[in-house]
Design a protein around this motif. Structure first.
Motif, PDB file in Angstrom:
ATOM      1  N   ALA A 169      -1.486   4.739  -2.319  1.00 46.30           N
ATOM      2  CA  ALA A 169      -2.655   4.086  -2.915  1.00 46.30           C
ATOM      3  C   ALA A 169      -2.711   2.620  -2.499  1.00 46.30           C
ATOM      4  CB  ALA A 169      -2.594   4.206  -4.438  1.00 46.30           C
ATOM      5  N   GLU A 170      -1.557   1.994  -2.393  1.00 48.02           N
ATOM      6  CA  GLU A 170      -1.507   0.588  -1.980  1.00 48.02           C
ATOM      7  C   GLU A 170      -1.995   0.425  -0.540  1.00 48.02           C
ATOM      8  OE1 GLU A 170       1.737  -3.071  -1.478  1.00 48.02           O
ATOM      9  OE2 GLU A 170       2.348  -1.154  -2.364  1.00 48.02           O
ATOM     10  N   GLN A 171      -1.591   1.341   0.322  1.00 44.87           N
ATOM     11  CA  GLN A 171      -2.029   1.271   1.717  1.00 44.87           C
ATOM     12  C   GLN A 171      -3.523   1.544   1.843  1.00 44.87           C
ATOM     13  OE1 GLN A 171       0.903   4.107   3.118  1.00 44.87           O
ATOM     14  NE2 GLN A 171       1.996   2.519   4.267  1.00 44.87           N
ATOM     15  N   LEU A 172      -4.037   2.458   1.036  1.00 47.25           N
ATOM     16  CA  LEU A 172      -5.478   2.713   1.036  1.00 47.25           C
ATOM     17  C   LEU A 172      -6.239   1.464   0.602  1.00 47.25           C
ATOM     18  CD1 LEU A 172      -5.606   6.322  -0.480  1.00 47.25           C
ATOM     19  CD2 LEU A 172      -6.340   5.653   1.819  1.00 47.25           C
ATOM     20  N   SER A 173      -5.684   0.757  -0.370  1.00 46.78           N
ATOM     21  CA  SER A 173      -6.305  -0.484  -0.827  1.00 46.78           C
ATOM     22  C   SER A 173      -6.319  -1.523   0.296  1.00 46.78           C
ATOM     23  CB  SER A 173      -5.541  -1.031  -2.039  1.00 46.78           C
ATOM     24  OG  SER A 173      -6.081  -2.264  -2.457  1.00 46.78           O
ATOM     25  N   GLU A 174      -5.237  -1.580   1.051  1.00 46.23           N
ATOM     26  CA  GLU A 174      -5.167  -2.512   2.187  1.00 46.23           C
ATOM     27  C   GLU A 174      -6.203  -2.152   3.245  1.00 46.23           C
ATOM     28  OE1 GLU A 174      -1.252  -3.561   3.775  1.00 46.23           O
ATOM     29  OE2 GLU A 174      -0.363  -2.652   1.993  1.00 46.23           O
ATOM     30  N   LEU A 175      -6.408  -0.855   3.462  1.00 53.87           N
ATOM     31  CA  LEU A 175      -7.416  -0.426   4.431  1.00 53.87           C
ATOM     32  C   LEU A 175      -8.803  -0.879   3.989  1.00 53.87           C
ATOM     33  CD1 LEU A 175      -6.350   3.217   5.428  1.00 53.87           C
ATOM     34  CD2 LEU A 175      -6.060   1.112   6.742  1.00 53.87           C
ATOM     35  N   ARG A 176      -9.080  -0.767   2.694  1.00 58.28           N
ATOM     36  CA  ARG A 176     -10.385  -1.213   2.183  1.00 58.28           C
ATOM     37  C   ARG A 176     -10.569  -2.711   2.407  1.00 58.28           C
ATOM     38  NH1 ARG A 176      -8.993   2.200  -2.176  1.00 58.28           N
ATOM     39  NH2 ARG A 176      -8.451   0.405  -3.482  1.00 58.28           N
ATOM     40  N   GLU A 177      -9.512  -3.470   2.187  1.00 57.09           N
ATOM     41  CA  GLU A 177      -9.584  -4.916   2.391  1.00 57.09           C
ATOM     42  C   GLU A 177      -9.837  -5.253   3.859  1.00 57.09           C
ATOM     43  OE1 GLU A 177      -6.041  -6.665   0.867  1.00 57.09           O
ATOM     44  OE2 GLU A 177      -6.397  -6.006  -1.199  1.00 57.09           O
ATOM     45  N   LEU A 178      -9.193  -4.516   4.746  1.00 54.76           N
ATOM     46  CA  LEU A 178      -9.385  -4.759   6.178  1.00 54.76           C
ATOM     47  C   LEU A 178     -10.805  -4.399   6.607  1.00 54.76           C
ATOM     48  CD1 LEU A 178      -5.946  -3.463   7.503  1.00 54.76           C
ATOM     49  CD2 LEU A 178      -6.789  -5.816   7.624  1.00 54.76           C
ATOM     50  N   MET A 179     -11.349  -3.322   6.041  1.00 50.00           N
ATOM     51  CA  MET A 179     -12.735  -2.967   6.354  1.00 50.00           C
ATOM     52  C   MET A 179     -13.689  -4.045   5.858  1.00 50.00           C
ATOM     53  SD  MET A 179     -13.094   1.191   5.936  1.00 50.00           S
ATOM     54  CE  MET A 179     -12.445   1.293   4.270  1.00 50.00           C
ATOM     55  N   ALA A 180     -13.396  -4.600   4.687  1.00 48.18           N
ATOM     56  CA  ALA A 180     -14.229  -5.672   4.145  1.00 48.18           C
ATOM     57  C   ALA A 180     -14.153  -6.910   5.038  1.00 48.18           C
ATOM     58  CB  ALA A 180     -13.778  -6.015   2.727  1.00 48.18           C
ATOM     59  N   THR A 181     -12.965  -7.186   5.558  1.00 52.36           N
ATOM     60  CA  THR A 181     -12.793  -8.327   6.461  1.00 52.36           C
ATOM     61  C   THR A 181     -13.603  -8.132   7.732  1.00 52.36           C
ATOM     62  OG1 THR A 181     -10.562  -8.798   5.639  1.00 52.36           O
ATOM     63  CG2 THR A 181     -11.126  -9.652   7.823  1.00 52.36           C
ATOM     64  N   MET A 182     -13.560  -6.914   8.279  1.00 52.08           N
ATOM     65  CA  MET A 182     -14.335  -6.628   9.495  1.00 52.08           C
ATOM     66  C   MET A 182     -15.828  -6.787   9.249  1.00 52.08           C
ATOM     67  SD  MET A 182     -12.389  -3.409  11.335  1.00 52.08           S
ATOM     68  CE  MET A 182     -11.498  -2.688   9.958  1.00 52.08           C
ATOM     69  N   ARG A 191      -3.012  -0.093  12.894  1.00 53.90           N
ATOM     70  CA  ARG A 191      -1.556  -0.223  12.765  1.00 53.90           C
ATOM     71  C   ARG A 191      -1.088   0.296  11.412  1.00 53.90           C
ATOM     72  NH1 ARG A 191      -1.993  -5.353  15.432  1.00 53.90           N
ATOM     73  NH2 ARG A 191      -2.023  -6.398  13.407  1.00 53.90           N
ATOM     74  N   LEU A 192      -1.848  -0.030  10.375  1.00 50.57           N
ATOM     75  CA  LEU A 192      -1.486   0.402   9.030  1.00 50.57           C
ATOM     76  C   LEU A 192      -1.492   1.924   8.919  1.00 50.57           C
ATOM     77  CD1 LEU A 192      -0.803  -0.194   6.108  1.00 50.57           C
ATOM     78  CD2 LEU A 192      -3.221  -0.587   5.660  1.00 50.57           C
ATOM     79  N   ILE A 193      -2.480   2.553   9.528  1.00 51.71           N
ATOM     80  CA  ILE A 193      -2.549   4.017   9.513  1.00 51.71           C
ATOM     81  C   ILE A 193      -1.348   4.606  10.249  1.00 51.71           C
ATOM     82  CG2 ILE A 193      -3.835   6.021  10.362  1.00 51.71           C
ATOM     83  CD1 ILE A 193      -6.400   4.385   9.890  1.00 51.71           C
ATOM     84  N   ALA A 194      -1.017   4.034  11.398  1.00 49.56           N
ATOM     85  CA  ALA A 194       0.130   4.522  12.165  1.00 49.56           C
ATOM     86  C   ALA A 194       1.422   4.354  11.372  1.00 49.56           C
ATOM     87  CB  ALA A 194       0.222   3.786  13.496  1.00 49.56           C
TER      88      ALA A 194
END
Length: 216
Positions: free
Chosen positions: A101-114, A132-135
């Motif tokens: 769940a924490e990594q999914l939250s990080e992905l959302r933040e990265l999408m927001a940054t993009m 990288r996070l997904i890998a």
């Protein structure tokens, strides 16, 4: 000694004299071998303490290959992109059942940054971090390290697309969102398909450009 497991991460290498005697080699040859392994990230010299085996982390050992990938990118960007497409799909598939769940939250933040970044380099950095996070979430360190190296060889194509394709951001957002939703659902097949389609989109853009692939 390394391949047999006699020496492992953090172990101290025998002295030049000891290695020379054991392997019937001149000390100059031993010194050159140690220098080569040090440049590859396998060994590290510590002042006053000797030479030690590094932690042998995949990313450290593969760092040297990034230069080779850069050369290949200029000669055949298609093969680099194809390799990335296969690896991205595999990484996404593995991450689907392991991502937290924490990594999914990080992905959302990265999408927001993009989405909000005004600077193209910042957007690309967030894009690279997203993959990288997904890998990393897949749990295979070697796969993550190889993919990180290969993905670095596609940065120029990402930047060129961002500068010339007016719809690049819109497409990237939709593709990243599909990957994210597949990971959130734990759907390995959909995650792999979405990741492969994402890279294929860049390949399709390359086909549509007038420039030679070797110039990308």
């Amino acid at each position: 000694m390394l391949l047999s497991g006699e020496l492992g991460p953090g172990d101290r290498l025998p002295t030049e004299r000891e290695l020379s005697t054991r392997f019937w080699m001149s000390r100059n040859c031993v010194r050159e071998a140690v220098r080569t392994l040090s440049s590859m990230g396998v060994l590290e010299s510590r002042v006053g303490a000797g030479t030690y085996v590094t932690d042998l982390q995949p990313q450290v050992l593969l760092d040297g290959s990034s230069f080779v990938l850069e050369l290949l990118r200029h000669r055949n960007v298609w093969e680099v992109m194809e390799t990335r497409r296969v690896l991205d799909a595999l990484a996404a598939s593995k991450a689907a059942g392991r991502i937290t769940a924490e990594q999914l939250s990080e992905l959302r933040e990265l999408m927001a940054t993009m989405d909000s970044a005004l600077d193209l380099d910042e957007r690309i950095a967030a894009d690279l971090a997203f993959h990288r996070l997904i890998a990393d979430a897949g749990g295979n360190q070697v796969l993550a390290a190889v993919l990180r190296t290969v993905a670095g060889g596609t940065t120029a194509a990402r930047k060129r697309r961002g500068l010339t394709d007016a719809h690049a951001m819109e497409r990237m957002h939709a593709e990243h969102l599909l990957i994210y939703r597949a990971l959130e659902r734990g759907d390995a097949d959909l995650a792999a398909t979405a990741a492969a389609a994402h890279v294929a989109g860049v390949e399709a853009w390359l086909l549509d450009t007038d420039d030679s692939p070797a110039d990308q």
